[in-house]
Scaffold this motif. Structure first.
Motif, PDB file in Angstrom:
ATOM      1  N   ILE A 115      19.722 -24.077 -30.823  1.00  8.97           N
ATOM      2  CA  ILE A 115      17.514 -23.725 -30.285  1.00  8.97           C
ATOM      3  C   ILE A 115      17.692 -23.755 -28.537  1.00  8.97           C
ATOM      4  CG2 ILE A 115      16.424 -26.133 -30.426  1.00  8.97           C
ATOM      5  CD1 ILE A 115      16.498 -26.245 -32.431  1.00  8.97           C
ATOM      6  N   SER A 116      18.759 -25.099 -27.995  1.00 14.69           N
ATOM      7  CA  SER A 116      19.436 -24.726 -26.569  1.00 14.69           C
ATOM      8  C   SER A 116      19.701 -23.390 -25.940  1.00 14.69           C
ATOM      9  CB  SER A 116      20.552 -25.567 -26.577  1.00 14.69           C
ATOM     10  OG  SER A 116      20.351 -26.973 -26.661  1.00 14.69           O
ATOM     11  N   LEU A 117      19.891 -22.223 -26.941  1.00 12.53           N
ATOM     12  CA  LEU A 117      20.607 -21.368 -26.831  1.00 12.53           C
ATOM     13  C   LEU A 117      18.992 -20.474 -26.185  1.00 12.53           C
ATOM     14  CD1 LEU A 117      22.953 -18.503 -27.274  1.00 12.53           C
ATOM     15  CD2 LEU A 117      20.164 -18.295 -27.794  1.00 12.53           C
ATOM     16  N   GLY A 118      17.957 -20.615 -27.464  1.00  8.78           N
ATOM     17  CA  GLY A 118      16.874 -20.111 -27.128  1.00  8.78           C
ATOM     18  C   GLY A 118      15.907 -20.817 -25.988  1.00  8.78           C
ATOM     19  N   TRP A 119      16.091 -22.590 -26.057  1.00  4.07           N
ATOM     20  CA  TRP A 119      15.250 -22.268 -25.155  1.00  4.07           C
ATOM     21  C   TRP A 119      15.513 -22.179 -23.144  1.00  4.07           C
ATOM     22  CZ3 TRP A 119      10.986 -24.777 -25.209  1.00  4.07           C
ATOM     23  CH2 TRP A 119      10.395 -25.516 -26.327  1.00  4.07           C
ATOM     24  N   TRP A 120      17.523 -21.415 -23.235  1.00  7.08           N
ATOM     25  CA  TRP A 120      17.510 -20.848 -21.898  1.00  7.08           C
ATOM     26  C   TRP A 120      17.064 -19.590 -22.319  1.00  7.08           C
ATOM     27  CZ3 TRP A 120      19.965 -17.753 -20.477  1.00  7.08           C
ATOM     28  CH2 TRP A 120      20.617 -17.405 -19.518  1.00  7.08           C
ATOM     29  N   SER A 121      16.934 -18.993 -23.644  1.00  8.21           N
ATOM     30  CA  SER A 121      16.263 -17.555 -22.941  1.00  8.21           C
ATOM     31  C   SER A 121      14.759 -17.174 -22.384  1.00  8.21           C
ATOM     32  CB  SER A 121      16.368 -17.179 -24.950  1.00  8.21           C
ATOM     33  OG  SER A 121      18.102 -16.769 -24.843  1.00  8.21           O
ATOM     34  N   ILE A 122      13.967 -18.485 -23.275  1.00  7.74           N
ATOM     35  CA  ILE A 122      12.510 -18.717 -22.921  1.00  7.74           C
ATOM     36  C   ILE A 122      12.638 -18.453 -21.918  1.00  7.74           C
ATOM     37  CG2 ILE A 122      10.128 -20.341 -23.149  1.00  7.74           C
ATOM     38  CD1 ILE A 122      11.152 -20.013 -26.269  1.00  7.74           C
ATOM     39  N   GLN A 123      12.987 -19.976 -21.305  1.00  7.73           N
ATOM     40  CA  GLN A 123      12.722 -20.323 -19.780  1.00  7.73           C
ATOM     41  C   GLN A 123      13.368 -19.014 -18.778  1.00  7.73           C
ATOM     42  OE1 GLN A 123      10.932 -23.470 -19.383  1.00  7.73           O
ATOM     43  NE2 GLN A 123      13.243 -24.119 -18.542  1.00  7.73           N
ATOM     44  N   THR A 124      14.336 -18.616 -18.573  1.00  8.54           N
ATOM     45  CA  THR A 124      15.045 -17.012 -18.438  1.00  8.54           C
ATOM     46  C   THR A 124      13.855 -16.128 -18.141  1.00  8.54           C
ATOM     47  OG1 THR A 124      17.257 -17.866 -18.421  1.00  8.54           O
ATOM     48  CG2 THR A 124      16.598 -15.798 -17.328  1.00  8.54           C
ATOM     49  N   SER A 125      13.073 -16.279 -19.639  1.00  7.91           N
ATOM     50  CA  SER A 125      12.264 -14.918 -19.851  1.00  7.91           C
ATOM     51  C   SER A 125      10.892 -15.134 -18.928  1.00  7.91           C
ATOM     52  CB  SER A 125      12.064 -14.435 -21.012  1.00  7.91           C
ATOM     53  OG  SER A 125      13.072 -14.459 -21.599  1.00  7.91           O
ATOM     54  N   LEU A 126      10.846 -16.075 -18.413  1.00 16.12           N
ATOM     55  CA  LEU A 126       9.372 -16.665 -17.257  1.00 16.12           C
ATOM     56  C   LEU A 126       9.645 -16.710 -16.130  1.00 16.12           C
ATOM     57  CD1 LEU A 126       8.242 -19.532 -19.587  1.00 16.12           C
ATOM     58  CD2 LEU A 126       7.064 -17.922 -19.165  1.00 16.12           C
ATOM     59  N   THR A 127      10.748 -17.251 -15.871  1.00 19.28           N
ATOM     60  CA  THR A 127      11.327 -17.677 -14.837  1.00 19.28           C
ATOM     61  C   THR A 127      11.217 -15.506 -13.799  1.00 19.28           C
ATOM     62  OG1 THR A 127      12.595 -19.165 -14.920  1.00 19.28           O
ATOM     63  CG2 THR A 127      13.274 -18.149 -13.284  1.00 19.28           C
ATOM     64  N   GLY A 128      11.729 -14.713 -14.683  1.00 17.84           N
ATOM     65  CA  GLY A 128      11.903 -13.599 -14.763  1.00 17.84           C
ATOM     66  C   GLY A 128      10.109 -12.714 -14.302  1.00 17.84           C
ATOM     67  N   ASN A 129       9.715 -13.140 -15.511  1.00 18.69           N
ATOM     68  CA  ASN A 129       7.888 -13.050 -15.007  1.00 18.69           C
ATOM     69  C   ASN A 129       7.499 -13.286 -13.567  1.00 18.69           C
ATOM     70  OD1 ASN A 129       8.553 -11.934 -17.607  1.00 18.69           O
ATOM     71  ND2 ASN A 129       7.189 -13.470 -18.536  1.00 18.69           N
ATOM     72  N   ALA A 130       8.618 -14.982 -12.595  1.00 17.05           N
ATOM     73  CA  ALA A 130       7.894 -15.122 -12.165  1.00 17.05           C
ATOM     74  C   ALA A 130       8.760 -14.998 -11.081  1.00 17.05           C
ATOM     75  CB  ALA A 130       8.446 -17.012 -11.871  1.00 17.05           C
ATOM     76  N   ILE A 131       9.605 -14.037 -10.967  1.00 22.23           N
ATOM     77  CA  ILE A 131      10.174 -13.179 -10.021  1.00 22.23           C
ATOM     78  C   ILE A 131       9.472 -12.441  -9.591  1.00 22.23           C
ATOM     79  CG2 ILE A 131      12.395 -12.284  -8.413  1.00 22.23           C
ATOM     80  CD1 ILE A 131      11.472 -15.670  -8.505  1.00 22.23           C
ATOM     81  N   CYS A 132       9.038 -11.612 -10.574  1.00 22.53           N
ATOM     82  CA  CYS A 132       8.471 -10.279 -10.853  1.00 22.53           C
ATOM     83  C   CYS A 132       7.274  -9.825  -9.532  1.00 22.53           C
ATOM     84  CB  CYS A 132       8.506  -9.565 -11.782  1.00 22.53           C
ATOM     85  SG  CYS A 132       9.856  -9.025 -12.771  1.00 22.53           S
ATOM     86  N   ALA A 133       6.377 -11.031  -9.944  1.00 21.90           N
ATOM     87  CA  ALA A 133       4.911 -12.054 -10.233  1.00 21.90           C
ATOM     88  C   ALA A 133       5.921 -12.029  -8.022  1.00 21.90           C
ATOM     89  CB  ALA A 133       4.487 -12.910 -11.050  1.00 21.90           C
ATOM     90  N   MET A 134       6.345 -12.329  -7.897  1.00 21.02           N
ATOM     91  CA  MET A 134       6.663 -12.635  -6.743  1.00 21.02           C
ATOM     92  C   MET A 134       6.712 -11.441  -5.592  1.00 21.02           C
ATOM     93  SD  MET A 134       9.407 -14.951  -4.778  1.00 21.02           S
ATOM     94  CE  MET A 134      10.597 -14.013  -5.551  1.00 21.02           C
ATOM     95  N   LEU A 135       7.690 -10.742  -6.439  1.00 22.47           N
ATOM     96  CA  LEU A 135       7.441  -8.973  -5.155  1.00 22.47           C
ATOM     97  C   LEU A 135       6.928  -8.398  -5.672  1.00 22.47           C
ATOM     98  CD1 LEU A 135      11.763  -9.218  -6.316  1.00 22.47           C
ATOM     99  CD2 LEU A 135      10.798  -9.998  -4.454  1.00 22.47           C
ATOM    100  N   GLY A 136       5.570  -7.919  -6.241  1.00 25.06           N
ATOM    101  CA  GLY A 136       4.738  -7.592  -6.660  1.00 25.06           C
ATOM    102  C   GLY A 136       5.322  -6.691  -8.050  1.00 25.06           C
ATOM    103  N   ILE A 137       5.626  -6.854  -8.776  1.00 23.71           N
ATOM    104  CA  ILE A 137       6.375  -6.479  -9.833  1.00 23.71           C
ATOM    105  C   ILE A 137       5.744  -6.439 -10.835  1.00 23.71           C
ATOM    106  CG2 ILE A 137       8.213  -5.468 -11.212  1.00 23.71           C
ATOM    107  CD1 ILE A 137      10.172  -5.863  -8.638  1.00 23.71           C
ATOM    108  N   ASP A 138       4.855  -5.111 -11.766  1.00 24.08           N
ATOM    109  CA  ASP A 138       4.275  -5.644 -12.583  1.00 24.08           C
ATOM    110  C   ASP A 138       5.387  -5.797 -13.908  1.00 24.08           C
ATOM    111  OD1 ASP A 138       3.443  -6.029 -15.920  1.00 24.08           O
ATOM    112  OD2 ASP A 138       1.443  -4.041 -14.831  1.00 24.08           O
ATOM    113  N   TYR A 139       5.420  -6.978 -13.841  1.00 25.12           N
ATOM    114  CA  TYR A 139       6.456  -7.211 -15.246  1.00 25.12           C
ATOM    115  C   TYR A 139       6.250  -6.860 -16.960  1.00 25.12           C
ATOM    116  CZ  TYR A 139       3.719 -11.355 -15.865  1.00 25.12           C
ATOM    117  OH  TYR A 139       3.096 -12.791 -16.322  1.00 25.12           O
ATOM    118  N   THR A 140       5.246  -6.509 -17.005  1.00 29.77           N
ATOM    119  CA  THR A 140       4.484  -6.307 -18.417  1.00 29.77           C
ATOM    120  C   THR A 140       4.796  -4.331 -18.266  1.00 29.77           C
ATOM    121  OG1 THR A 140       2.469  -5.649 -17.497  1.00 29.77           O
ATOM    122  CG2 THR A 140       2.380  -8.128 -18.737  1.00 29.77           C
ATOM    123  N   ALA A 141       4.549  -4.147 -17.410  1.00 30.33           N
ATOM    124  CA  ALA A 141       5.315  -2.515 -17.251  1.00 30.33           C
ATOM    125  C   ALA A 141       6.525  -2.027 -16.825  1.00 30.33           C
ATOM    126  CB  ALA A 141       3.876  -1.552 -16.522  1.00 30.33           C
TER     127      ALA A 141
END
Length: 442
Positions: A115-141
């Motif tokens: 479960i700790s591994l799962g939480w870490w994975s989710i948070q890392t994905s979300l932060t990757g989304n945030a950094i992409c948004a900051m750099l103007g990258i469409d993380y969904t595409a």
């Protein structure tokens, strides 16, 4: 504490995954409180607020949050924290007494680790989304760039927890205050975009999709793991009741305002994707940078507890071995993150809400039934297994079959009752090493 330990400088913390933390390595309660504050400072807590406000509106969200944090979370964390400080042991090692070493290793440590591994994975994905948004990258595409950024973010997140507790402490002392800046910015932009009157009087378009009890359970799904893993950090605190009642202030002081900020931001947005909401609100570059810094603090705890749990499974008894196991676990968690763990956010909450109350209930009951004494127990205690099964059954039935009450609370209560009665019967009918030291034998 001996006279010599009072005059000698404190030893460097060794992060031994299997043995008690010596008293001369214990620290002021503010240190684990700061680490707990870092744990709670996460993007997923913002998502809880954004989810609740779209079901209840802002005003009705307030009593739900205060009841969950100020009563349920605080009590559970204080008990778990005191057990960790009293024994000086990590959570999955504490579990070896009530569950037996084999069960604690192959079931309890696996549950906590996965479960700790799962939480870490989710948070890392979300932060990757945030950094992409900051750099103007469409993380969904642009999945390739998202994957590269997510890997870099994840490895950065992991470094302090691989090094150990001392590194985590200093990271949190820098990152948590910095994270408070984003709270101020979020409040300012929410008020600028919506206005206080709109926020306070907001009524969701589809209210009533979640009951009060379901909302409490939803929040507890985020924090119920702390009723077990608190010990991983309070083992570095002094075994005083007052200290361990104060340590959860880190959770309360960060979690409560952050849920409300997430709610304020989500007014009228119709989504719980906090990164998408930040883009819509027009967050500047610094907002995403501080969000990344804040996410780092909670990732440290997920990563560290994950490493401790898997070290228990592998019988690792050195800090170097723990660091290697934590690094290897991080690589696995990164793969899981890239495979789309974010899509299973609600499922992970459900799993945590079903499993953690039972583990906590057995540990709590056993600790007080032995008056706080701890002895390593080899083998497998079937009474603890039955109590855990009863916990899962009650949790599942009252969540999905006949929704009633607050399932995590009902689950932990039934767990304590089943374990107490089971051990009492066992001590009279078939006493063994697991009944040694129980209050029934005095």
């Amino acid at each position: 504490m001996t006279e010599n330990s009072k005059v000698q400088p404190k030893k460097e913390i060794g992060d031994d995954p299997m043995n008690p933390v010596p008293l001369d390595q214990r620290q002021h309660w503010g240190t684990p409180a700061m680490i707990f504050g870092g744990l709670e400072f996460s993007i997923t807590i913002l998502m809880v607020g954004s989810t609740l406000v779209n079901s209840f509106g802002f005003k009705k969200t307030i009593p739900i949050v205060l009841f969950t944090f100020l009563i349920l979370t605080w009590i559970g964390n204080s008990i778990s924290g005191f057990i960790g400080a009293k024994t000086g042991l990590a959570s999955t090692i504490i579990a070896r007494q009530p569950f037996g070493a084999q069960q604690a290793k192959f079931i309890i440590a696996m549950v906590v680790g996965v479960i700790s591994l799962g939480w870490w994975s989710i948070q890392t994905s979300l932060t990757g989304n945030a950094i992409c948004a900051m750099l103007g990258i469409d993380y969904t595409a642009d999945k390739m760039m998202w994957a590269i950024i997510t890997i870099i973010v994840g490895l950065t997140f992991a470094v302090p927890s691989i090094i150990g507790y001392s590194s985590m402490k200093w990271t949190d002392m820098i990152a948590v205050p910095a994270g408070l800046l984003i709270v101020v910015g979020m409040i300012f932009l929410s008020l600028k975009n919506h206005g206080w009157s709109t926020i306070w009087n907001y009524q969701p378009s589809n209210p009533g999709t979640m009951s009060f009890a379901a909302a409490v359970t939803f929040i507890l799904g985020m924090n119920v793991s702390q009723w077990v893993i608190s010990a991983d950090y309070t083992r570095y605190a002094y075994p005083r009741v007052k200290d361990n009642v104060l340590i959860p202030l880190g959770i309360i002081g960060v979690g409560v305002p952050l849920v409300f900020v997430g709610a304020m931001m989500a007014i009228g947005e119709g989504t719980y994707d906090i990164v998408a909401i930040m883009v819509d609100l027009g967050f500047p570059l610094w907002g995403f940078l501080v969000l990344w810094l804040s996410a780092w603090t909670s990732q440290l705890v997920n990563n560290y507890s994950m490493g401790l749990s898997f070290s228990n499974i592998l019988n690792i008894e050195s800090n170097k071995g723990r660091a290697i196991v934590t690094f290897a676990s991080t690589l696995i968690a990164l793969v899981v993150s890239l495979m789309g763990m974010m899509d299973h956010f609600m499922g992970l909450l459900t799993m945590a809400a079903l499993l953690y109350p039972g583990i906590a209930g057995v540990i709590f009951a056993d600790f007080f039934m032995r008056k706080g004494n701890w002895v390593d127990k080899e083998g497998w205690n079937m009474v603890a297994t039955l109590a855990l099964i009863a916990n899962i059954g009650v949790g599942y039935l009252t969540t999905y079959v006949i929704p009633i009450g607050i399932p995590p609370i009902q689950s932990i209560i039934i767990t304590v009752i089943v374990y107490y009665l089971g051990m009492k019967i066992k001590s009279k009918k078939a006493p063994d090493k697991f009944t040694d030291g129980m209050i029934f034998n005095h």
